[in-house]
Design an enzyme around this catalytic site. Structure first.
Site, PDB file in Angstrom:
ATOM      1  N   HIS A 197      41.701  37.060  35.976  1.00 51.16           N
ATOM      2  CA  HIS A 197      42.540  37.376  37.139  1.00 51.16           C
ATOM      3  C   HIS A 197      43.717  38.273  36.825  1.00 51.16           C
ATOM      4  O   HIS A 197      44.586  38.454  37.676  1.00 51.16           O
ATOM      5  CB  HIS A 197      43.076  36.099  37.792  1.00 51.16           C
ATOM      6  CG  HIS A 197      42.028  35.231  38.390  1.00 51.16           C
ATOM      7  ND1 HIS A 197      41.652  35.325  39.715  1.00 51.16           N
ATOM      8  CD2 HIS A 197      41.274  34.254  37.848  1.00 51.16           C
ATOM      9  CE1 HIS A 197      40.713  34.425  39.963  1.00 51.16           C
ATOM     10  NE2 HIS A 197      40.458  33.766  38.846  1.00 51.16           N
ATOM     11  N   LYS A 205      54.367  38.035  48.687  1.00 55.01           N
ATOM     12  CA  LYS A 205      53.615  37.800  47.437  1.00 55.01           C
ATOM     13  C   LYS A 205      54.615  37.290  46.419  1.00 55.01           C
ATOM     14  O   LYS A 205      55.822  37.320  46.658  1.00 55.01           O
ATOM     15  CB  LYS A 205      52.967  39.094  46.950  1.00 55.01           C
ATOM     16  CG  LYS A 205      53.943  40.279  46.903  1.00 55.01           C
ATOM     17  CD  LYS A 205      53.286  41.594  46.517  1.00 55.01           C
ATOM     18  CE  LYS A 205      52.521  42.262  47.647  1.00 55.01           C
ATOM     19  NZ  LYS A 205      51.068  42.221  47.465  1.00 55.01           N
ATOM     20  N   ARG A 206      54.130  36.815  45.263  1.00 51.58           N
ATOM     21  CA  ARG A 206      55.078  36.417  44.231  1.00 51.58           C
ATOM     22  C   ARG A 206      55.975  37.594  43.836  1.00 51.58           C
ATOM     23  O   ARG A 206      55.594  38.756  43.969  1.00 51.58           O
ATOM     24  CB  ARG A 206      54.328  35.896  43.009  1.00 51.58           C
ATOM     25  CG  ARG A 206      53.836  34.483  43.170  1.00 51.58           C
ATOM     26  CD  ARG A 206      54.967  33.487  43.350  1.00 51.58           C
ATOM     27  NE  ARG A 206      55.705  33.268  42.122  1.00 51.58           N
ATOM     28  CZ  ARG A 206      55.565  32.208  41.347  1.00 51.58           C
ATOM     29  NH1 ARG A 206      54.730  31.236  41.688  1.00 51.58           N
ATOM     30  NH2 ARG A 206      56.264  32.077  40.234  1.00 51.58           N
ATOM     31  N   LYS A 225      54.828  44.204  40.983  1.00 49.44           N
ATOM     32  CA  LYS A 225      54.535  44.281  42.422  1.00 49.44           C
ATOM     33  C   LYS A 225      55.514  45.203  43.159  1.00 49.44           C
ATOM     34  O   LYS A 225      55.329  45.521  44.326  1.00 49.44           O
ATOM     35  CB  LYS A 225      54.513  42.883  43.033  1.00 49.44           C
ATOM     36  CG  LYS A 225      53.358  42.031  42.489  1.00 49.44           C
ATOM     37  CD  LYS A 225      53.396  40.624  43.043  1.00 49.44           C
ATOM     38  CE  LYS A 225      52.403  39.678  42.364  1.00 49.44           C
ATOM     39  NZ  LYS A 225      51.014  39.851  42.850  1.00 49.44           N
ATOM     40  N   THR A 229      45.018  39.353  47.548  1.00 45.61           N
ATOM     41  CA  THR A 229      44.250  38.729  48.636  1.00 45.61           C
ATOM     42  C   THR A 229      45.083  38.703  49.912  1.00 45.61           C
ATOM     43  O   THR A 229      44.538  38.676  51.009  1.00 45.61           O
ATOM     44  CB  THR A 229      43.821  37.291  48.271  1.00 45.61           C
ATOM     45  OG1 THR A 229      44.949  36.595  47.731  1.00 45.61           O
ATOM     46  CG2 THR A 229      42.700  37.296  47.261  1.00 45.61           C
ATOM     47  N   LYS A 266      44.196  39.388  54.050  1.00 45.60           N
ATOM     48  CA  LYS A 266      44.642  38.583  55.199  1.00 45.60           C
ATOM     49  C   LYS A 266      45.340  39.476  56.211  1.00 45.60           C
ATOM     50  O   LYS A 266      45.136  39.360  57.432  1.00 45.60           O
ATOM     51  CB  LYS A 266      45.604  37.477  54.724  1.00 45.60           C
ATOM     52  CG  LYS A 266      44.934  36.455  53.819  1.00 45.60           C
ATOM     53  CD  LYS A 266      45.948  35.629  53.016  1.00 45.60           C
ATOM     54  CE  LYS A 266      45.229  34.960  51.844  1.00 45.60           C
ATOM     55  NZ  LYS A 266      46.162  34.410  50.833  1.00 45.60           N
TER      56      LYS A 266
HETATM   57  C1  26W Z   1      49.860  31.052  32.192  1.00 50.78           C
HETATM   58  C2  26W Z   1      50.661  31.953  33.063  1.00 50.78           C
HETATM   59  C3  26W Z   1      49.817  32.537  34.107  1.00 50.78           C
HETATM   60  C4  26W Z   1      49.724  31.917  35.336  1.00 50.78           C
HETATM   61  C5  26W Z   1      48.931  32.455  36.314  1.00 50.78           C
HETATM   62  C6  26W Z   1      49.109  33.669  33.861  1.00 50.78           C
HETATM   63  C7  26W Z   1      48.319  34.197  34.813  1.00 50.78           C
HETATM   64  C8  26W Z   1      48.216  33.596  36.044  1.00 50.78           C
HETATM   65  C9  26W Z   1      47.307  34.151  37.072  1.00 50.78           C
HETATM   66  C10 26W Z   1      46.106  34.777  36.423  1.00 50.78           C
HETATM   67  C11 26W Z   1      48.018  35.091  37.946  1.00 50.78           C
HETATM   68  C12 26W Z   1      47.314  35.276  39.251  1.00 50.78           C
HETATM   69  O1  26W Z   1      47.480  34.500  40.169  1.00 50.78           O
HETATM   70  N1  26W Z   1      46.559  36.353  39.370  1.00 50.78           N
HETATM   71  C13 26W Z   1      46.149  36.817  40.685  1.00 50.78           C
HETATM   72  O2  26W Z   1      44.852  36.355  40.990  1.00 50.78           O
HETATM   73  C14 26W Z   1      44.490  36.728  42.302  1.00 50.78           C
HETATM   74  C15 26W Z   1      43.163  36.092  42.600  1.00 50.78           C
HETATM   75  O3  26W Z   1      42.156  36.689  41.867  1.00 50.78           O
HETATM   76  C16 26W Z   1      44.464  38.226  42.454  1.00 50.78           C
HETATM   77  O4  26W Z   1      44.184  38.542  43.784  1.00 50.78           O
HETATM   78  C17 26W Z   1      45.810  38.825  42.063  1.00 50.78           C
HETATM   79  O5  26W Z   1      45.746  40.226  42.072  1.00 50.78           O
HETATM   80  C18 26W Z   1      46.203  38.329  40.698  1.00 50.78           C
HETATM   81  O6  26W Z   1      47.518  38.744  40.370  1.00 50.78           O
END
Ligand code: 26W
Length: 777
Positions: free
Chosen positions: A334, A510-511, A516, A618, A622
């Site tokens: 992701h 978004k976060r 971003k 995503t 929406k």
């Molecule tokens: C361990 C720290 C950490 C926590 C969460 C590292 C990475 C993440 C996720 C991979 C971040 C995340 O939410 N990624 C998002 O995933 C979505 C679903 O596929 C995508 O639509 C977003 O672009 C992507 O940033």
């Protein structure tokens, strides 16, 4: 699907009477929520049981995810059961407005995109009769609640989401498993949440593990009157699932996080092995024929060595266990952001899960032997993505461009050796929550035009295309206006800011992360503000800029950006000279429920990450499905959104991946700064005192223009893309003046949005990765 609303109402009243001794009319929101939830749980129990039993002997898929951002369930569950309107009606007849349930907490057991995707997938699998179960963790505290203090700084508070109970899960103590650590053994107790399909009898299960101690109280310590020690074991166990890590996209090697990941992995696999044995006997050699396990990023990647460990404990040898694990698991990536990739220091890992380290080392040995040049362990560090690519059947990205980048860059070495493993599964969102539930007015219009229920077959949206005429555009515009009025009320109440529903609503939700580029959006707003005051933008269409975002609590730059935006909002909203043209609001505590208010009201969807950084996005989908045009870069799913809707119906700007690649070495942010006086004037507000700022904002300024020790200047190319960004933004603004022309673009986004249903995504996972078929219901 023949659910008896009158009966549910009767049960609700009975629950209220017997548990709280109140009538329907006297009940608080929390009491009503609890009672109604229980009544619904009772009414679905037969279907839930039937679904479980039908599946017992079939091949099934399992989604293991550290996060599920499910949001508020009470409305969506009734919606999927097809009883929401009738229940609202029945309650209204008794003087109760079901809108009061907006006061109950929504379950935020996830950070952002990855967790929300997991929730959309569960909804889609249940609705499409795909046998998919979820495994996750039942955090005592979900993602923190956010407020802004008087300086505009983010303040965090604990999210005690079960404070008023949790009617949507059953504790299944009989399926408790033990998870062992060197210094203690904990119980993982499952809580089962029904995942109710839409337009089907099928109900899937999300099983969330909660850690508890074997002994709640140490009686020896208690008798010695050492009460803290008496509770030590209890706390130590419960600590593991106490809180969701609020970091989205920067990775931290924390001991407690290893424990969480291991509990999730071990408990889920022990559970699968138990079910396998009960259905197919003690022979585990065909495990992979019945179980397809999807790893949601690498957070549950310890499942791989854990399955091998468990199989070896059952007497299998390493090679056979390895072969089964390889057939069982697939992995979804992701993010390509280096700082987000999980790499565990082996000494730390060994101190928490020693046997897992031994197995990782054996896997690494095998890999190095069979494929010299590839490795999992380097510099005493285990790379979890490498582990997941190696010991898995498939690896996929979440949008076409992202999957391509995985093959070209991040996993290039792996792709050369295992090209057949690489796939793409473009993300999607559930049209039930993100259209039907949050935008009934639009849903009604579409249903009326194309007939039938498009919410379970989003491809039908394409039927709209030939029907779009001025009349339909006007109806759409009227609905958009209604959704804006509704949002204005919510924002006025929660934020104390009055927006005008006649304004353009430009939304970035978004976060908060540097990549971003919320800061680029903010700079452009300041630029527009100055130009308005100078009379440089005579035909500017009045616009409300709406932000919603949480920052990781320890992410100083992201917090500085929030503070900056809040301060420009105060400056602009307080300036009578622009009050009929410009408003800025940063809403507090953006979450699923807030999104359901904001997204239907948006005209413009800001998706402005530099190309190659956002895996998919995503929220962009929406917003598209609710008729907003995308102001975005060719990044993530924006590429596919623009392809589906047509470039002419979006506002695409900025450098492409290839263009960034080509200029990156010679790029000088200061040159752009010097050559663009509008940009310069806006950027200078980070330091020149026009906006109240502090040291943190000047740090942002210098990071953009001069760089810091760990990064070159403007790491995310804010200045590089700025000229094309402001051009596209102002062009969209001018286009809005033609309300019919603009509304047509919005409708074309909806009509071309079918691809972005998570029903499509989940069907592709089922067919191309898990090799399972829907079960008839
Ligand atoms: C361990 C720290 C950490 C926590 C969460 C590292 C990475 C993440 C996720 C991979 C971040 C995340 O939410 N990624 C998002 O995933 C979505 C679903 O596929 C995508 O639509 C977003 O672009 C992507 O940033």
């Amino acid at each position: 699907m023949n659910y008896d609303c009158t009966l549910i109402l009767k049960w609700t009243e009975a629950q209220l009477k017997y548990t709280y001794d109140v009538s329907l009319q006297e009940a608080t929101a929390q009491q009503l929520h609890e009672a109604l939830g229980q009544a619904i749980m009772m009414s679905i129990s037969d279907n839930w049981n039937r679904s479980k039993h039908t599946r017992l002997h079939q091949r099934k898929a399992y989604y293991i995810s550290a996060e599920y951002l499910i949001g508020r369930l009470v409305y969506s569950n009734m919606y999927n059961l097809g009883i929401l309107d009738e229940m609202k009606q029945l309650f209204a007849e008794r003087g109760v407005d079901l809108a009061i349930l907006e006061d109950v907490e929504d379950a935020a057991l996830g950070n952002g995109g990855l967790g929300r995707l997991a929730a959309c997938f569960l909804d889609s699998a249940a609705s499409c009769n795909i046998p998919l179960s979820g495994y996750g963790l039942r955090y005592r505290f979900g993602l923190f609640k956010q407020k802004f203090d008087k300086n505009g700084s983010q303040m965090e508070a604990a999210d005690d989401w079960t404070k008023f109970g949790d009617p949507w899960s059953y504790r299944r103590y009989n399926h408790t498993v033990k998870v062992e650590f060197p210094d203690h053994t904990v119980l993982a107790v499952p809580y089962d949440v029904p995942v109710i399909g839409y337009g089907t009898q099928n109900i899937n299960t999300l099983r969330l593990w909660q850690c508890e101690a074997e002994e709640e109280l140490d009686f020896n310590a208690f008798n010695d009157q050492d009460y803290l020690r008496a509770l030590a074991q209890k706390n130590k166990a419960e600590d593991i699932t106490r809180v969701l890590y609020p970091n989205d996209s920067t990775w931290e090697g924390k001991r407690l996080r290893i424990k969480q990941q291991y509990v999730l992995s071990s408990a889920s696999l022990q559970d699968m092995l138990r079910v396998h044995k009960s259905a197919h006997g003690n022979d585990l050699s065909r495990f992979a024929d019945y179980y397809a396990v999807q790893l949601n990023d690498t957070h549950p990647a310890m499942s791989i060595p854990e399955l091998i460990r468990l199989l070896m404990k059952e007497g299998m040898d390493f090679e056979q266990s390895f072969a089964i694990a390889q057939k069982t698991f697939s992995y979804t990536n992701h993010t390509v952001m280096g700082e987000a990739l999980e790499k565990w220091n082996l000494d730390l890992l060994r101190s928490v899960v020693p046997e897992i380290v031994d197995i990782i080392l054996r896997i690494d040995e095998k890999l190095r032997r069979e494929h010299p040049g590839l490795s999992i362990v380097r510099d005493n560090t285990a790379h979890m993505a490498s582990l997941s690519v190696y010991v898995g059947t498939y690896v996929n990205g979440v949008a076409e461009i992202h999957s391509q980048i995985l093959k070209d860059d991040l996993f290039h070495q792996w792709y050369e050796v295992f090209p057949e493993r690489f796939q793409n599964k473009t993300n999607g969102v559930t049209p039930r929550r993100w259209m039907g539930l949050c935008n009934p007015e639009l849903t009604q219009l579409i249903k009326y035009r194309i007939g039938g229920d498009f919410l379970k077959d989003l491809d039908r949206l394409a039927k709209l295309k030939p029907m779009i005429d001025d009349d339909m555009v006007r109806q759409f515009n009227d609905i958009k206006r209604v959704k804006k009025e509704q949002l204005c009320k919510v924002i006025a109440k929660r934020e104390g800011v009055q927006l005008n529903p006649d304004f353009v609503f430009d939304v970035q939700v978004k976060r908060l992360h540097e990549y971003k580029r919320q800061l680029m959006n903010a700079i452009s707003i300041v630029d527009i503000y100055f130009r308005l005051k100078n009379g440089e933008l005579p035909n500017f269409q009045p616009t409300a800029f709406i932000f919603g975002a949480k920052s990781a609590p320890g992410y100083a730059r992201a917090k500085a950006i929030i503070r900056y935006i809040n301060r420009i909002a105060r400056m602009i909203n307080g300036d009578p000279e622009v009050s009929d043209k410009l408003k800025v609001v940063f809403v507090q505590n953006y979450n699923c429920s807030y999104a359901e208010h904001i997204i239907p009201a948006a005209d413009i969807s800001e998706q402005i990450s530099p190309a190659g950084t956002e895996a998919s996005g995503t929220g962009n989908m929406k917003l598209m499905l609710n008729g907003a045009v995308t102001l975005g870069t060719l990044d993530g799913a924006n590429v596919e959104i623009a392809k589906e809707a047509g470039m002419e119906n979006e506002y695409i700007f900025g450098h492409t991946v290839e263009q960034i690649q080509a200029v990156r070495d010679g790029y000088c942010a200061r040159d752009v700064y010097n050559s663009d006086h509008h940009l310069r004037r806006a950027l200078d507000t980070l330091v020149d005192g026009t906006v109240p700022t502090d040291h943190e904002q000047s740090e942002l300024y210098h990071a953009l223009l001069d760089g810091a020790s760990w990064h070159k200047a403007d790491h995310y190319f804010v200045l590089l893309d700025y000229p094309s960004y402001i051009e596209a933004k102002l062009r969209a603004n001018q286009d809005y003046a033609d309300r019919i022309g603009f509304g047509r673009k919005c409708l074309l986004n909806i009509a071309n949005g079918a691809k972005f249903s998570s029903d499509r995504t989940i069907a592709q996972y089922a067919e191309e990765i898990w090799h399972i078929k829907p079960t008839q219901y």
